[in-house]
Write a protein that holds these residues in place. Structure first.
Motif: not given
Length: 254
Positions: A28-30, A179-181, A185-196, A202-206
């Motif tokens: 996920e990109t959470f 880059l986060i996306v 996609q390329k490495l199968g990384i699970t991403s947890v993003v904190v942002t304002h 909305l663009a990157i999150g699952s």
């Protein structure tokens, strides 16, 4: 993969996290959003036990981390890479040496193999020509990319991003989003993003989770998040001029 179960945290007289529960699945990109002081970065710090909860349980890959020994915790932390808000590059080291640092400190690899892996990651992030430069000689966006290269140099399963687009212009911010996306996609990384930045979220999150006054007020896919009936969510959306129409709308039809 990551589970918070009734987690609470108080700092001074303020309850920062109030019995929050959520799960993040592998791949996920959470994204965690909210106003300043909502507990976003505190939540991130709990994932790698830079902070301990006052109550509740945090589990990584099914293993509760609250009471792990130092050795056990180090094993869990090896699953993570972290991109700090400032990129946190050491100014007296070249970009290549900054990226190589975790390999030199935590592995027995020879220097030839270390440099091979470093150059591989720099190429992946379009920094192949910047390895010899110092952080002060490159742009803010390039510094973030160098920080990301260092965050993934140990091939982590999970990458934590703390305000990755903070201080960047809109064009560079969108490149960081891409880059986060790309990493997911390329490495199968699970991403947890904190942002304002809701446009970024909305663009990157699952999925997007919003914290407010220590509680979770929404946890939904982007297309559902913008349709939330929660007044706090709607106010947050309106503050950044988010409407129900946008690039994120495409995700509802995938």
């Amino acid at each position: 993969m990551i589970r918070f179960d009734q987690v609470s945290k108080q700092l001074g007289s303020k309850t920062v996290l109030n019995e929050i529960s959520f799960e993040i699945s592998e791949g996920e990109t959470f994204v965690i959003v909210g106003l300043s002081g909502a507990g976003k970065s505190v939540t991130l710090k709990h994932m790698i036990r830079l902070m301990l909860p006052d109550a509740g349980t945090i589990s990584i890959d099914g293993e509760a981390i609250n009471h792990l020994t130092r050795h056990e915790l180090q094993r869990v932390r090896e699953k993570f890479g972290v991109l700090f808000q400032s990129a946190a590059l050491l100014q007296w080291m070249s970009v290549r040496d900054n990226v190589a640092l975790p390999l030199r400190e935590h592995t027995d690899l020879d220097e030839k193999e270390i440099l091979r892996r470093v150059d591989e990651k720099l190429e992946l992030l379009s920094l192949g020509d910047a390895g010899h430069k110092f952080p002060s000689d490159i742009s803010g966006g390039m510094q973030k990319r160098a920080g990301l290269a260092r965050a993934i140099i140990m091939d982590p399963k999970i990458v934590l991003y703390d305000e990755p687009t903070s201080g960047l212009d809109p064009v560079t911010s969108r490149r960081i989003d891409d880059l986060i996306v790309d990493m997911q996609q390329k490495l199968g990384i699970t991403s947890v993003v904190v942002t304002h930045d809701l446009h970024s979220a909305l663009a990157i999150g699952s999925r997007i989770m919003m914290l407010h006054e220590g509680r979770i007020v929404e946890n939904a896919a982007p297309a559902d998040f913008i349709r939330s009936k929660n007044e706090t969510v709607q106010s947050f959306l309106e503050s950044q001029y988010i409407t129900k129409k946008g690039k994120w709308e495409e995700k509802s039809h995938e």
